[in-house]
Design an enzyme around this catalytic site. Sequence first.
Site, short mmCIF file in Angstrom:
data_model
loop_
_atom_site.label_atom_id
_atom_site.label_comp_id
_atom_site.label_asym_id
_atom_site.label_seq_id
_atom_site.Cartn_x
_atom_site.Cartn_y
_atom_site.Cartn_z
N LYS A 1 8.15 23.47 -12.70
CA LYS A 1 7.13 22.23 -12.44
C LYS A 1 6.86 22.33 -10.94
O LYS A 1 5.74 21.86 -10.65
CB LYS A 1 7.94 20.94 -12.76
CG LYS A 1 7.15 19.70 -12.45
CD LYS A 1 7.01 18.61 -13.68
CE LYS A 1 6.07 17.82 -13.71
NZ LYS A 1 6.10 16.43 -14.45
N ARG B 1 -2.31 22.72 -13.40
CA ARG B 1 -1.22 21.41 -13.82
C ARG B 1 -1.20 21.10 -15.18
O ARG B 1 -0.38 20.54 -15.88
CB ARG B 1 -1.21 20.10 -12.97
CG ARG B 1 0.09 19.11 -13.25
CD ARG B 1 0.24 18.11 -12.24
NE ARG B 1 1.12 17.24 -12.48
CZ ARG B 1 1.77 16.19 -11.70
NH1 ARG B 1 1.47 16.44 -10.33
NH2 ARG B 1 2.78 15.58 -12.27
N HIS C 1 0.23 13.79 -28.85
CA HIS C 1 -0.10 12.60 -28.63
C HIS C 1 -1.00 12.08 -29.93
O HIS C 1 -0.82 10.82 -30.05
CB HIS C 1 -1.27 12.62 -27.28
CG HIS C 1 -0.59 12.74 -26.02
ND1 HIS C 1 -1.24 13.36 -24.92
CD2 HIS C 1 0.46 12.49 -25.59
CE1 HIS C 1 -0.41 13.31 -24.10
NE2 HIS C 1 0.63 13.00 -24.42
N HIS D 1 8.76 11.29 -28.06
CA HIS D 1 7.64 12.26 -27.23
C HIS D 1 8.06 13.53 -27.23
O HIS D 1 7.34 14.28 -27.62
CB HIS D 1 7.55 11.49 -25.86
CG HIS D 1 6.70 12.37 -24.96
ND1 HIS D 1 5.27 12.45 -25.28
CD2 HIS D 1 7.07 13.21 -24.02
CE1 HIS D 1 4.66 13.43 -24.28
NE2 HIS D 1 5.62 13.80 -23.54
N ASN E 1 1.02 20.59 -20.17
CA ASN E 1 0.67 19.51 -21.29
C ASN E 1 0.59 20.58 -22.62
O ASN E 1 0.07 20.23 -23.60
CB ASN E 1 -0.90 19.08 -21.03
CG ASN E 1 -0.70 18.13 -20.18
OD1 ASN E 1 0.35 17.26 -19.97
ND2 ASN E 1 -1.80 18.00 -19.28
N GLU F 1 -3.72 17.80 -10.79
CA GLU F 1 -4.28 18.04 -12.13
C GLU F 1 -5.71 18.38 -12.17
O GLU F 1 -6.56 17.91 -13.05
CB GLU F 1 -3.89 17.04 -13.33
CG GLU F 1 -3.79 17.81 -14.66
CD GLU F 1 -3.13 17.30 -15.64
OE1 GLU F 1 -2.19 16.62 -15.39
OE2 GLU F 1 -3.56 16.95 -16.86
N LYS G 1 3.51 11.73 -10.85
CA LYS G 1 2.77 10.86 -11.86
C LYS G 1 3.52 9.51 -12.34
O LYS G 1 4.45 9.63 -12.52
CB LYS G 1 2.52 11.44 -13.15
CG LYS G 1 1.49 12.77 -13.06
CD LYS G 1 0.94 13.06 -14.55
CE LYS G 1 0.19 14.24 -14.38
NZ LYS G 1 -0.31 14.90 -15.78
N HIS H 1 0.55 19.13 -25.92
CA HIS H 1 0.91 17.73 -25.71
C HIS H 1 -0.34 17.01 -26.39
O HIS H 1 -0.39 15.79 -27.00
CB HIS H 1 0.77 17.27 -24.43
CG HIS H 1 2.14 17.27 -23.67
ND1 HIS H 1 2.85 18.15 -23.59
CD2 HIS H 1 2.71 16.14 -23.04
CE1 HIS H 1 3.99 17.98 -22.78
NE2 HIS H 1 4.01 16.63 -22.69
N GLU I 1 10.97 19.64 -23.81
CA GLU I 1 10.24 19.61 -22.58
C GLU I 1 10.82 20.98 -21.91
O GLU I 1 9.96 21.64 -21.13
CB GLU I 1 10.31 18.39 -21.69
CG GLU I 1 9.53 17.23 -22.13
CD GLU I 1 7.80 17.29 -22.04
OE1 GLU I 1 7.38 18.18 -21.41
OE2 GLU I 1 7.40 16.16 -22.56
N ARG J 1 0.84 -1.29 0.03
CA ARG J 1 0.03 -0.11 -0.08
C ARG J 1 0.87 1.25 0.16
O ARG J 1 0.42 2.43 0.44
CB ARG J 1 -0.98 0.07 1.13
CG ARG J 1 -2.00 -1.04 1.37
CD ARG J 1 -3.20 -0.69 1.85
NE ARG J 1 -4.06 -2.03 1.84
CZ ARG J 1 -4.22 -3.04 2.47
NH1 ARG J 1 -2.94 -2.82 3.57
NH2 ARG J 1 -4.78 -3.92 2.47
N1 GLY Z 1 4.21 15.55 -17.28
C1 GLY Z 1 3.00 16.47 -17.07
C2 GLY Z 1 2.73 16.14 -15.62
O1 GLY Z 1 3.59 15.92 -14.83
O2 GLY Z 1 1.61 16.68 -15.28
#
Ligand code: GLY
Length: 370
Positions: free
Chosen positions: A228, A242, A253, A267, A246, A238, A144, A249, A186, A122
Amino acid sequence: MSNIIHVPLGSRAYEVHVGPGLLARSGELVAPLLRRPRVAVVTDEAVGALHLDALRAGLAAADIEMTALTLPPGEATKCWAQLERVTEWLLAAQIERNDVVIALGGGVIGDLVGFSAAILRRGVRFVQIPTSLLAQVDSSVGGKTGINSAKGKNLIGAFHQPSLVLADIDLLATLKSRDFLAGYGEVVKYGMLGDAAFFDWLEGHAPDMAAGDTGARIHAVSRSVQMKADIVARDETEQGDRALLNLGHTFCHALEAATGYSDRLLHGEGVAIGCALAFELSARLGLCPQETPSRVRAHLRDMKMKVDLSDIKGDLPDAPSLLALMAQDKKVKDGRLHFILARDIGEAFVTSDVPPEAVLSVLEDALAAR
Ligand code: GLY
């Protein structure tokens, strides 16, 4: 000289160290997290061959023992089978709730190992040692984690913040130029989305950074991580801001899906092309000055990056098919496409108010120019 960036998330707060020589200092930096002098490290074959011995030596300098698992390199590793393998291996290695797991690698290893740490008993703590530029400035920070499904990328996962991130700038020296430049997609994104002064700085210094200038690399990675960290601190899961991360993106994508997530388009390359298209769309909608897209494209060209759809080799689907791929993106909410557009460099915002015809016409023109 290292920089330390705090990610202020209350009980989940942590530090990101950015600088040279951090692998050698890993023992001293990781030791305060440990209840016993033992860690489990997961890496991939390519990174392990280059850096695992240095990590072992760095940990041993603080009398920390390490046990390691090495996985195949590549995006295909972010799958259920490897998640099971890592998690069962950690159990067999008797990693307990108070122990620490280290992810040594790029975004694939960081996402997979972070997710395994999130579900093991957990949740156990983990440390990110990102080895690619993309992982240092983006995926290792912000929590993430996850794996891919046959139905799409990153569809299975959890938010699980690392307890420490060590972004060792020296490790970037072993990257292939194409991978470095993809990661740069990025970096430049941060300037474009929220810091015009950083974009100005990159226009002047990014060529030195790409050529290996350590000071420029430390500054660029630190500034990216700070941006960030600020955004993640405002919106960890998000719900709002956040999504600014993107920028580029949604186009990216669709292009990645159209090229089969293959070597045809990395990417970060898709992010760069996607940012150029997002500024083009912003200008056409009258939201940003008409000359801004040219400035974005000129900088990306200067860096010898992919900028246009003509830089992607082989066939691409037509504009309506690309638009349909965009509509499958997980940023779609209530059937409406969410875009990150910009009022200028450094002034991005989130909107769902984009007429599909405008997107279609940007894509049609970009395809016609191939
Ligand atoms: N790569 C985008 C984020 O971490 O929200």
